[in-house]
Design a protein around this motif. Structure first.
Motif, PDB file in Angstrom:
ATOM      1  N   SER A  12     -23.858  88.605  16.143  1.00 56.16           N
ATOM      2  CA  SER A  12     -25.003  89.475  15.842  1.00 56.16           C
ATOM      3  C   SER A  12     -26.019  89.504  16.984  1.00 56.16           C
ATOM      4  CB  SER A  12     -25.694  88.969  14.580  1.00 56.16           C
ATOM      5  OG  SER A  12     -26.003  87.587  14.726  1.00 56.16           O
ATOM      6  N   LEU A  43     -41.875  81.229  11.705  1.00 55.25           N
ATOM      7  CA  LEU A  43     -41.801  80.768  13.097  1.00 55.25           C
ATOM      8  C   LEU A  43     -42.418  81.855  13.968  1.00 55.25           C
ATOM      9  CD1 LEU A  43     -38.332  79.885  12.163  1.00 55.25           C
ATOM     10  CD2 LEU A  43     -39.368  78.290  13.764  1.00 55.25           C
ATOM     11  N   THR A  74     -32.704  87.790  16.312  1.00 54.87           N
ATOM     12  CA  THR A  74     -33.855  87.314  17.089  1.00 54.87           C
ATOM     13  C   THR A  74     -33.906  85.785  17.188  1.00 54.87           C
ATOM     14  OG1 THR A  74     -35.205  87.164  15.094  1.00 54.87           O
ATOM     15  CG2 THR A  74     -35.249  89.271  16.284  1.00 54.87           C
ATOM     16  N   GLY A 108     -36.594  89.321  11.064  1.00 55.57           N
ATOM     17  CA  GLY A 108     -36.353  89.274  12.507  1.00 55.57           C
ATOM     18  C   GLY A 108     -35.551  90.506  12.909  1.00 55.57           C
ATOM     19  N   GLY A 109     -34.228  90.301  13.090  1.00 56.59           N
ATOM     20  CA  GLY A 109     -33.367  91.447  13.386  1.00 56.59           C
ATOM     21  C   GLY A 109     -32.831  92.091  12.122  1.00 56.59           C
ATOM     22  N   GLY A 110     -33.049  91.434  10.983  1.00 56.69           N
ATOM     23  CA  GLY A 110     -32.524  91.977   9.730  1.00 56.69           C
ATOM     24  C   GLY A 110     -31.012  91.931   9.653  1.00 56.69           C
ATOM     25  N   THR A 111     -30.391  90.956  10.338  1.00 53.73           N
ATOM     26  CA  THR A 111     -28.919  90.897  10.349  1.00 53.73           C
ATOM     27  C   THR A 111     -28.356  89.930   9.309  1.00 53.73           C
ATOM     28  OG1 THR A 111     -28.797  89.124  11.991  1.00 53.73           O
ATOM     29  CG2 THR A 111     -28.882  91.385  12.837  1.00 53.73           C
ATOM     30  N   SER A 112     -29.211  89.397   8.469  1.00 52.00           N
ATOM     31  CA  SER A 112     -28.727  88.444   7.454  1.00 52.00           C
ATOM     32  C   SER A 112     -27.548  89.025   6.676  1.00 52.00           C
ATOM     33  CB  SER A 112     -29.858  88.112   6.478  1.00 52.00           C
ATOM     34  OG  SER A 112     -29.344  87.363   5.406  1.00 52.00           O
ATOM     35  N   THR A 119     -32.267  80.283  10.456  1.00 52.90           N
ATOM     36  CA  THR A 119     -30.981  80.205   9.752  1.00 52.90           C
ATOM     37  C   THR A 119     -30.030  79.153  10.336  1.00 52.90           C
ATOM     38  OG1 THR A 119     -30.058  81.899  11.196  1.00 52.90           O
ATOM     39  CG2 THR A 119     -31.053  82.672   9.143  1.00 52.90           C
ATOM     40  N   ALA A 126     -25.156  79.616  14.664  1.00 57.93           N
ATOM     41  CA  ALA A 126     -24.197  79.053  15.628  1.00 57.93           C
ATOM     42  C   ALA A 126     -23.594  80.197  16.434  1.00 57.93           C
ATOM     43  CB  ALA A 126     -23.097  78.288  14.909  1.00 57.93           C
ATOM     44  N   PRO A 180     -40.249  87.420   5.796  1.00 54.30           N
ATOM     45  CA  PRO A 180     -40.168  87.434   7.270  1.00 54.30           C
ATOM     46  C   PRO A 180     -38.877  88.122   7.695  1.00 54.30           C
ATOM     47  CG  PRO A 180     -40.731  85.239   6.441  1.00 54.30           C
ATOM     48  CD  PRO A 180     -40.280  86.051   5.265  1.00 54.30           C
TER      49      PRO A 180
HETATM   50  C1  LIG Z   1     -22.088  91.481  12.200  1.00 57.11           C
HETATM   51  C2  LIG Z   1     -22.760  90.148  12.054  1.00 57.11           C
HETATM   52  C3  LIG Z   1     -22.295  89.068  12.763  1.00 57.11           C
HETATM   53  C4  LIG Z   1     -22.917  87.820  12.628  1.00 57.11           C
HETATM   54  N1  LIG Z   1     -22.477  86.793  13.384  1.00 57.11           N
HETATM   55  C5  LIG Z   1     -23.113  85.605  13.325  1.00 57.11           C
HETATM   56  C6  LIG Z   1     -22.702  84.526  14.169  1.00 57.11           C
HETATM   57  O1  LIG Z   1     -21.793  84.652  14.999  1.00 57.11           O
HETATM   58  N2  LIG Z   1     -23.370  83.357  14.052  1.00 57.11           N
HETATM   59  C7  LIG Z   1     -24.411  83.202  13.190  1.00 57.11           C
HETATM   60  O2  LIG Z   1     -24.998  82.133  13.152  1.00 57.11           O
HETATM   61  N3  LIG Z   1     -24.796  84.204  12.364  1.00 57.11           N
HETATM   62  C8  LIG Z   1     -24.192  85.386  12.418  1.00 57.11           C
HETATM   63  N4  LIG Z   1     -24.593  86.421  11.613  1.00 57.11           N
HETATM   64  C9  LIG Z   1     -25.688  86.184  10.661  1.00 57.11           C
HETATM   65  C10 LIG Z   1     -27.087  86.521  11.224  1.00 57.11           C
HETATM   66  O3  LIG Z   1     -26.977  87.320  12.370  1.00 57.11           O
HETATM   67  C11 LIG Z   1     -27.824  85.265  11.576  1.00 57.11           C
HETATM   68  O4  LIG Z   1     -28.178  84.650  10.360  1.00 57.11           O
HETATM   69  C12 LIG Z   1     -29.080  85.439  12.455  1.00 57.11           C
HETATM   70  O5  LIG Z   1     -29.481  84.164  12.857  1.00 57.11           O
HETATM   71  C13 LIG Z   1     -30.217  86.120  11.772  1.00 57.11           C
HETATM   72  O6  LIG Z   1     -31.181  86.501  12.755  1.00 57.11           O
HETATM   73  P1  LIG Z   1     -32.142  87.724  12.481  1.00 57.11           P
HETATM   74  O7  LIG Z   1     -33.165  87.743  13.548  1.00 57.11           O
HETATM   75  O8  LIG Z   1     -31.392  88.966  12.268  1.00 57.11           O
HETATM   76  O9  LIG Z   1     -32.815  87.256  11.121  1.00 57.11           O
HETATM   77  P2  LIG Z   1     -33.039  88.085   9.799  1.00 57.11           P
HETATM   78  O10 LIG Z   1     -31.763  88.599   9.277  1.00 57.11           O
HETATM   79  O11 LIG Z   1     -34.140  89.035   9.994  1.00 57.11           O
HETATM   80  O12 LIG Z   1     -33.534  86.911   8.841  1.00 57.11           O
HETATM   81  C14 LIG Z   1     -32.662  85.887   8.431  1.00 57.11           C
HETATM   82  C15 LIG Z   1     -33.465  84.862   7.623  1.00 57.11           C
HETATM   83  O13 LIG Z   1     -34.405  84.217   8.465  1.00 57.11           O
HETATM   84  C16 LIG Z   1     -35.733  84.498   8.046  1.00 57.11           C
HETATM   85  N5  LIG Z   1     -36.502  84.738   9.260  1.00 57.11           N
HETATM   86  C17 LIG Z   1     -36.236  85.620  10.263  1.00 57.11           C
HETATM   87  N6  LIG Z   1     -37.144  85.476  11.244  1.00 57.11           N
HETATM   88  C18 LIG Z   1     -37.990  84.493  10.848  1.00 57.11           C
HETATM   89  C19 LIG Z   1     -39.126  83.874  11.431  1.00 57.11           C
HETATM   90  N7  LIG Z   1     -39.587  84.238  12.621  1.00 57.11           N
HETATM   91  N8  LIG Z   1     -39.741  82.885  10.742  1.00 57.11           N
HETATM   92  C20 LIG Z   1     -39.292  82.496   9.537  1.00 57.11           C
HETATM   93  N9  LIG Z   1     -38.232  83.037   8.943  1.00 57.11           N
HETATM   94  C21 LIG Z   1     -37.580  84.017   9.592  1.00 57.11           C
HETATM   95  C22 LIG Z   1     -35.641  85.706   7.133  1.00 57.11           C
HETATM   96  O14 LIG Z   1     -36.679  85.731   6.197  1.00 57.11           O
HETATM   97  C23 LIG Z   1     -34.282  85.485   6.505  1.00 57.11           C
HETATM   98  O15 LIG Z   1     -34.352  84.572   5.462  1.00 57.11           O
HETATM   99  C24 LIG Z   1     -23.997  87.675  11.729  1.00 57.11           C
HETATM  100  C25 LIG Z   1     -24.464  88.782  11.019  1.00 57.11           C
HETATM  101  C26 LIG Z   1     -23.855  90.016  11.185  1.00 57.11           C
HETATM  102  C27 LIG Z   1     -24.391  91.201  10.437  1.00 57.11           C
END
Ligand SMILES: Cc1cc2nc3c(=O)[nH]c(=O)nc-3n(C[C@H](O)[C@H](O)[C@H](O)COP(=O)(O)OP(=O)(O)OC[C@H]3O[C@@H](n4cnc5c(N)ncnc54)[C@H](O)[C@@H]3O)c2cc1C
Length: 543
Positions: A204, A273, A209, A136-140, A216, A219, A134
């Motif tokens: 991020s 989700l 997303t 979302g934004g790929g920001t992991s 995740t 916070a 899965p």
């Molecule tokens: C520059 C930078 C700054 C950041 N700052 C913060 C911060 O201030 N606070 C913070 O908490 N995190 C931060 N992060 C970490 C990251 O942004 C978070 O973990 C964010 O919640 C991930 O959201 P995403 O949509 O990019 O998820 P993704 O990176 O796409 O996915 C993260 C995880 O969630 C799973 N996932 C995603 N969407 C779903 C779904 N719909 N259902 C089930 N599983 C799913 C994925 O499989 C993966 O395991 C930062 C990252 C970067 C690169």
């Protein structure tokens, strides 16, 4: 209209590519005086430099996926697959600069349009034993979206970006339901029409997303006021290989254990989700940001603890240690820095630690008491300027990281949390582990989130990159820091989650029984283990 992110430009945070942001030469000189000279000899490699194998999705499964989402939403093009081949950690970004250590590339990218299509895609993948990541934004930043195969022959990325709707708003209950792929800015824009806000603003924010926040337990920067993301979630709609699942019908419940807590933070390993119901609040009419300086880390953390335990925390509360304060003063630069130092010296502040506070809405009384408490702790007020500077720069960190990567630096962040009584020891252990593992690093730290019982510590690490083994250099440092945290009265992650990077340390925190509980839950909803192979759970013991 929502902004879309072109994932094919992976390799940097900045949409225009890593070269779009430049560091001031003076800032780079200041940094190199501390970490040694950096050499910029590894630009982002073009896609053509990275070998992408043929897709291994079985033909029959491919046809079924096309029948569900439509041909244009099953992508096998190498650029699209490479664009979802990892997250945005330092190591992920290095893999785009050093083609000898390429990322793991998925066999396909599938973009369903709605929760029903997500469910049907999972059923096809379960039938054909295809791994599903899965996305979302790929920001992991912990390897959460790395396209690992586990024991599967093929793996696809389930990109949720088309699930981009605000499903409903209940202004009476102050609950909004979002589809999972809605990005941070779009969520706020959609809510603002109703005079509402979510108040979840991680760094991020621009790309991440709603589904990713929930998966995740993210916070945001205003977590002291608005809470962590899991505190905001009232209900979820889920797709699983065993069928659809909904949780959260009431504002509170004693109907057995709270199963929402099982899926929040499950990082794509248990469920997808598809919709998330969140508590929302009226848009604040006012906001106020300001800065204070405390003398030394010990006094600084004590002052923040007192605010937390007296219920006086600002919505945004962020305390930098001496090194982080020095670097932000130096990098903001200019004559003002010298003046500021002299001013603080005259006020008896020898070891400045910058405290940024942000207040939303009508917090006059709470702020007045907080300022009184800070003054009693010896804090010197700097007025609104540092607060506004922080607010303006709250999303520049990832862009600066791009520039530092381009300049040849090793730059990464890591975080943890501990009870107040343990915080000083955890702080020292992690710092000394990083200093031991890297040559002349600059290790900066701040308290990013505070609670009555403790706080998080967020470390930024900079060093000159070892071009002969850049990934190994960081992996050694990360291992040293993780070992200084795991099983030692601190959490392996306060908000970045577990992914692949922290999976080896999870058992030290939740115990062997805890790991078995998670495995049992996975067996119940995902018996073939197709969901996000290799994440969260440590590898199963060999029989
Ligand atoms: C520059 C930078 C700054 C950041 N700052 C913060 C911060 O201030 N606070 C913070 O908490 N995190 C931060 N992060 C970490 C990251 O942004 C978070 O973990 C964010 O919640 C991930 O959201 P995403 O949509 O990019 O998820 P993704 O990176 O796409 O996915 C993260 C995880 O969630 C799973 N996932 C995603 N969407 C779903 C779904 N719909 N259902 C089930 N599983 C799913 C994925 O499989 C993966 O395991 C930062 C990252 C970067 C690169």
């Amino acid at each position: 209209m929502k902004d879309s992110v072109d994932h094919r430009l992976r390799g940097s945070w900045t949409p225009e590519g890593p070269g779009a942001v430049e560091l001031a030469p003076k800032a780079m000189r200041w940094l190199e005086q501390r970490i040694g000279e950096c050499t910029a000899d590894a630009p982002v490699a073009p896609n053509s430099a990275i070998a992408v194998a043929e897709s291994r999705i079985p033909t029959a499964a491919h046809a079924k996926l096309v029948a569900i989402v439509g041909e244009e939403y099953v992508l096998d093009d190498p650029a699209e697959r490479l664009g979802r081949s990892g997250g945005l950690s330092y190591v992920d970004l290095l893999r785009r600069r050093y083609p000898s250590s390429p990322p793991a590339v998925p066999d396909a990218v599938v973009l369903p349009a709605d929760p029903e299509q997500v469910q049907r895609v999972l059923e096809v993948c379960a039938e054909h034993d295809i791994g599903v990541v899965p996305f979302g934004g790929g920001t992991s930043v912990v390897g959460g979206v790395t396209a690992l195969r586990g024991d599967k022959d093929s793996v696809l990325v389930l990109d949720l970006e088309r699930l981009d709707r605000l499903v409903s708003v209940d202004p009476v209950s102050r609950v909004a339901v979002f589809q999972a792929g809605v990005r941070g800015p779009d969520a706020e824009r959609l809510l603002s029409v109703h005079g509402l806000t979510l108040g979840h603003v991680p760094q991020s924010f621009e790309r991440a997303t709603i589904g990713g926040f929930a998966a995740t337990r993210s916070a945001g920067q205003a977590s002291s006021g608005y809470g962590r993301f899991e505190d905001m979630v009232t209900g979820v709609r889920l797709a699983t290989p065993k069928g659809e699942w909904r949780l959260g019908v009431a504002p509170a419940s004693a109907a057995g254990p709270d199963l929402r807590a099982l899926v929040l933070g499950s990082e794509g390993t248990l469920v997808v989700l598809t919709e998330v119901a969140v508590r929302v609040r009226p848009l604040p009419e006012r906001e106020r940001f300001e800065g204070f300086v405390l003398d030394g880390w010990e006094r600084g953390t004590l002052a923040v603890r007192h605010l937390a335990q007296r219920g006086l925390l600002a919505d945004v509360t962020r305390l930098s240690d001496v090194d982080e304060t020095a670097s932000s003063f130096a990098l903001s630069g200019g004559w003002k820095t010298g003046l500021l130092r002299r001013y603080l010296g005259a006020k008896g502040i020898a070891q400045p630690c910058l405290l940024i506070l942000g207040w939303y809405g009508d917090a006059v009384q709470r702020r007045r008491e907080a300022v009184r408490s800070l003054r009693a702790a010896g804090a010197v007020g700097l007025g609104a300027a540092p607060g506004h500077a922080w607010q303006r720069g709250r999303f520049t960190g990832p862009r600066q990281r791009d520039a530092l990567l381009e300049a040849g630096a090793c730059v990464e962040t890591l975080e943890t949390a501990a009870h107040w009584s343990e915080l000083p020891a955890v702080y020292e252990r992690v710092r000394s582990a990083l200093h031991g593992a890297l040559e002349s690093p600059l290790v900066l730290c701040h308290v990013s989130h505070a609670y009555e019982t403790g706080a998080s510590l967020y470390f930024t690490v900079l060093a000159a990159r070892d071009h002969s083994d850049p990934i190994g250099q960081w992996e050694r440092a990360k291992r040293a820091a993780s070992e200084a945290i795991a099983g030692q009265a601190a959490t392996i992650s306060h908000h970045h989650a577990v992914g692949t990077d922290h999976a080896p340390y999870l058992a030290a925190e939740i115990g062997a029984v805890g790991v078995n509980v998670l495995r049992a839950a996975k067996t119940a909803v995902d018996p073939k283990g197709i969901l996000n192979p290799g994440k969260l759970l440590p590898p199963a013991p060999q029989r």
